[in-house]
Design a protein around this motif. Structure first.
Motif, mmCIF file in Angstrom:
data_model
loop_
_atom_site.group_PDB
_atom_site.id
_atom_site.type_symbol
_atom_site.label_atom_id
_atom_site.label_comp_id
_atom_site.label_asym_id
_atom_site.label_seq_id
_atom_site.Cartn_x
_atom_site.Cartn_y
_atom_site.Cartn_z
ATOM 1 N N VAL A 282 0.772 -1.079 0.018
ATOM 2 C CA VAL A 282 -0.041 -0.001 -0.080
ATOM 3 C C VAL A 282 0.968 1.193 -0.123
ATOM 4 C CG1 VAL A 282 -1.522 1.374 1.428
ATOM 5 C CG2 VAL A 282 -1.950 -1.134 1.185
ATOM 6 N N ASP A 283 1.973 1.302 0.773
ATOM 7 C CA ASP A 283 2.645 2.345 0.782
ATOM 8 C C ASP A 283 3.476 2.706 -0.557
ATOM 9 O OD1 ASP A 283 2.204 2.891 3.495
ATOM 10 O OD2 ASP A 283 4.065 2.117 4.329
ATOM 11 N N LEU A 284 3.642 1.851 -1.266
ATOM 12 C CA LEU A 284 4.413 1.843 -2.418
ATOM 13 C C LEU A 284 3.387 2.420 -3.615
ATOM 14 C CD1 LEU A 284 6.518 -1.403 -2.966
ATOM 15 C CD2 LEU A 284 7.351 0.929 -2.756
ATOM 16 N N ASP A 285 1.998 2.191 -3.284
ATOM 17 C CA ASP A 285 1.120 2.782 -4.376
ATOM 18 C C ASP A 285 -0.136 2.674 -3.546
ATOM 19 O OD1 ASP A 285 -0.237 3.202 -6.540
ATOM 20 O OD2 ASP A 285 -0.357 1.122 -7.466
ATOM 21 N N PRO A 286 -0.300 3.731 -2.902
ATOM 22 C CA PRO A 286 -1.694 4.071 -1.989
ATOM 23 C C PRO A 286 -2.813 4.438 -2.682
ATOM 24 C CG PRO A 286 -0.139 5.616 -1.910
ATOM 25 C CD PRO A 286 0.605 4.727 -2.530
ATOM 26 N N PHE A 287 -2.552 4.901 -4.274
ATOM 27 C CA PHE A 287 -3.861 5.178 -4.867
ATOM 28 C C PHE A 287 -4.453 4.049 -5.759
ATOM 29 C CE2 PHE A 287 -1.813 9.201 -3.195
ATOM 30 C CZ PHE A 287 -2.563 9.706 -2.687
ATOM 31 N N GLY A 288 -3.331 3.533 -6.375
ATOM 32 C CA GLY A 288 -3.791 2.610 -7.334
ATOM 33 C C GLY A 288 -4.246 3.121 -8.532
ATOM 34 N N VAL A 289 -5.133 2.081 -9.282
ATOM 35 C CA VAL A 289 -5.727 2.743 -10.538
ATOM 36 C C VAL A 289 -6.973 3.494 -9.837
ATOM 37 C CG1 VAL A 289 -7.193 1.947 -12.267
ATOM 38 C CG2 VAL A 289 -5.280 0.785 -11.937
ATOM 39 N N SER A 290 -6.926 4.795 -10.539
ATOM 40 C CA SER A 290 -8.386 5.556 -9.987
ATOM 41 C C SER A 290 -9.290 4.942 -9.855
ATOM 42 C CB SER A 290 -8.174 6.934 -10.651
ATOM 43 O OG SER A 290 -9.275 6.847 -12.003
ATOM 44 N N GLY A 291 -10.162 5.476 -8.737
ATOM 45 C CA GLY A 291 -11.552 4.959 -8.670
ATOM 46 C C GLY A 291 -12.599 5.321 -9.793
ATOM 47 N N HIS A 292 -11.953 6.343 -10.260
ATOM 48 C CA HIS A 292 -12.986 6.864 -11.336
ATOM 49 C C HIS A 292 -12.811 5.753 -12.664
ATOM 50 C CE1 HIS A 292 -13.843 10.677 -9.006
ATOM 51 N NE2 HIS A 292 -14.648 10.791 -10.046
ATOM 52 N N GLN A 293 -11.538 5.391 -12.927
ATOM 53 C CA GLN A 293 -11.279 4.470 -13.907
ATOM 54 C C GLN A 293 -11.920 3.541 -13.772
ATOM 55 O OE1 GLN A 293 -7.326 4.360 -15.380
ATOM 56 N NE2 GLN A 293 -7.564 2.307 -16.345
ATOM 57 N N ARG A 294 -11.669 2.741 -12.456
ATOM 58 C CA ARG A 294 -12.393 1.685 -12.187
ATOM 59 C C ARG A 294 -14.127 1.631 -12.388
ATOM 60 N NH1 ARG A 294 -8.669 -2.226 -11.961
ATOM 61 N NH2 ARG A 294 -7.239 -2.025 -10.338
ATOM 62 N N ILE A 295 -14.690 2.602 -12.287
ATOM 63 C CA ILE A 295 -15.991 2.639 -12.303
ATOM 64 C C ILE A 295 -16.336 2.864 -13.897
ATOM 65 C CG2 ILE A 295 -17.889 4.530 -12.080
ATOM 66 C CD1 ILE A 295 -16.659 5.006 -8.907
ATOM 67 N N ILE A 296 -15.703 3.459 -14.580
ATOM 68 C CA ILE A 296 -15.896 3.888 -16.094
ATOM 69 C C ILE A 296 -15.495 2.276 -16.511
ATOM 70 C CG2 ILE A 296 -14.940 4.695 -18.135
ATOM 71 C CD1 ILE A 296 -16.773 6.584 -16.568
ATOM 72 N N GLU A 297 -14.622 1.512 -16.266
ATOM 73 C CA GLU A 297 -14.349 0.462 -16.854
ATOM 74 C C GLU A 297 -15.580 -0.502 -16.412
ATOM 75 O OE1 GLU A 297 -9.383 0.215 -16.348
ATOM 76 O OE2 GLU A 297 -10.606 -0.809 -14.780
ATOM 77 N N ASN A 298 -15.899 -0.620 -15.399
ATOM 78 C CA ASN A 298 -17.090 -1.233 -14.968
ATOM 79 C C ASN A 298 -18.094 -1.218 -15.569
ATOM 80 O OD1 ASN A 298 -19.472 -1.696 -12.463
ATOM 81 N ND2 ASN A 298 -18.032 -3.514 -12.846
ATOM 82 N N LEU A 299 -18.437 -0.005 -15.955
ATOM 83 C CA LEU A 299 -19.821 0.550 -16.727
ATOM 84 C C LEU A 299 -19.689 -0.018 -18.260
ATOM 85 C CD1 LEU A 299 -22.679 1.503 -16.656
ATOM 86 C CD2 LEU A 299 -21.845 3.729 -17.409
#
Length: 336
Positions: A282-299
């Motif tokens: 988590v410390d190395l990548d606390p934000f990950g792929v943006s939540g907005h991108q995950r939501i667009i991908e999921n839709l």
């Protein structure tokens, strides 16, 4: 290819533009806003048609499959219903709407027109939160006694004075609806529905209509107790956003200025080695792929596969209902 239009081109629209650009199978098709100067800037940058009126945009023969509603919250309902009636799928920024009647009007329009819709609650996709969800699914903390969320942020008077709609009941809502709703969504998502609420809300410091400070005690349907604290009055800067979980066999605290870092983690069923590995990841990548991108991908996936999005309108409604209930009970307590 799923084509997206964005209605409302303020700050949050930038996240949608980036998320669409990063998503395979998604393409930006149009932008809409009443701010002509902002539109001109975005048109030059993105090379797509722009419109100052959504009705005009929808009447054009453009390949628009999805409309992202990114306007001030009080405008969500009318725009979402109109877009759904035009046969467009929806991505609705948080909060879904400011009243339960408006939430239900959007839901009815979506169902009536057979389109898909999702609400932007991106904190669910933060790496630390995903680890917490997994630990809870494995009962890593045993029987839970209580949970806590705190949103201790600063939104100075200058922030509210930037636009006349900010801090109003009709267009914006207060600290719970605007800033803390993501934390409330996490509470419901991770721990289930809320059965009982005791709360106080007040406008302590900011010169706005809605509340700038709220405190609440919750009892979830499964018996877990919860504490909510939210404010925009912290001096000068954001202090922290935290979610804490306490159980008979362990505890976890996820925090930082935004709840992206694992601050504390103990579990009788998880080795220290595994805990340290997770914290380091988590410390190395606390934000990950943006939540907005995950939501667009999921839709995009939901449209292509004919399934429901992961974050549903019912999820959006539950978060709004919790805000409405805390505020209504809090005001009753304040003035009784």
């Amino acid at each position: 290819m799923i084509h997206f239009a964005i209605v409302g081109c303020g700050h949050i629209a930038n996240k949608h533009i980036e998320a669409i650009a990063m998503t395979e199978g998604a393409k930006l098709a149009a932008l809409c806003d009443t701010n002509i100067a902002r539109l001109s800037e975005l048109k030059e940058r993105n090379n797509v048609p722009v419109f100052s009126n959504m009705t005009d945009m929808l009447e054009q023969e453009l390949p628009i499959d999805v409309v992202c509603i990114c306007t001030p919250s009080g405008l969500h309902t009318g725009l979402a219903v109109e877009a759904a009636n035009a046969g467009k799928h929806l991505v609705i920024e948080k909060p879904m709407a400011l009243t339960l009647d408006d939430v239900d009007a959007i839901t009815q329009a979506v169902r009536r027109n057979g389109v898909k819709a999702t609400v932007v609650h991106p904190n669910r996709y933060r790496p630390a939160i995903r680890y917490l969800q997994d630990a809870l699914s494995r009962d890593a903390f045993g029987k839970l006694s209580h949970v806590n969320v705190a949103v201790r942020w600063n939104r100075g008077q200058a922030y509210y004075d930037q636009a006349s709609w900010r801090g109003t009941h009709a267009m914006d809502g207060g600290v719970l609806m605007n800033q803390a709703i993501h934390s409330l969504d996490l509470l419901i998502w991770l721990f289930g529905p809320v059965a009982e609420i005791k709360s106080f809300v007040d406008t302590r410091i900011r010169d706005i209509e809605a509340e700038d400070t709220a405190v609440a005690v919750l009892r979830f349907s499964n018996g877990i107790l919860g504490i909510v604290e939210a404010t925009t009055t912290i001096y000068e800067q954001n202090l922290e956003e935290t979610i804490s979980v306490f159980g008979e066999n362990g505890y976890a605290v996820i925090g930082g200025r935004t709840a992206n870092w694992i601050k504390q983690w103990k579990s009788a069923s998880i080795t220290e080695e595994e805990i340290n590995r997770v914290i380091q990841e988590v410390d190395l990548d606390p934000f990950g792929v943006s939540g907005h991108q995950r939501i667009i991908e999921n839709l995009v996936h939901a449209i292509q596969e004919g399934i429901e999005p992961d974050i549903t309108l019912e999820d959006g409604r539950e978060a709004v209902k919790l805000v409405v209930d805390i505020v209504s009970k809090g005001k009753a307590e304040l003035y009784c």
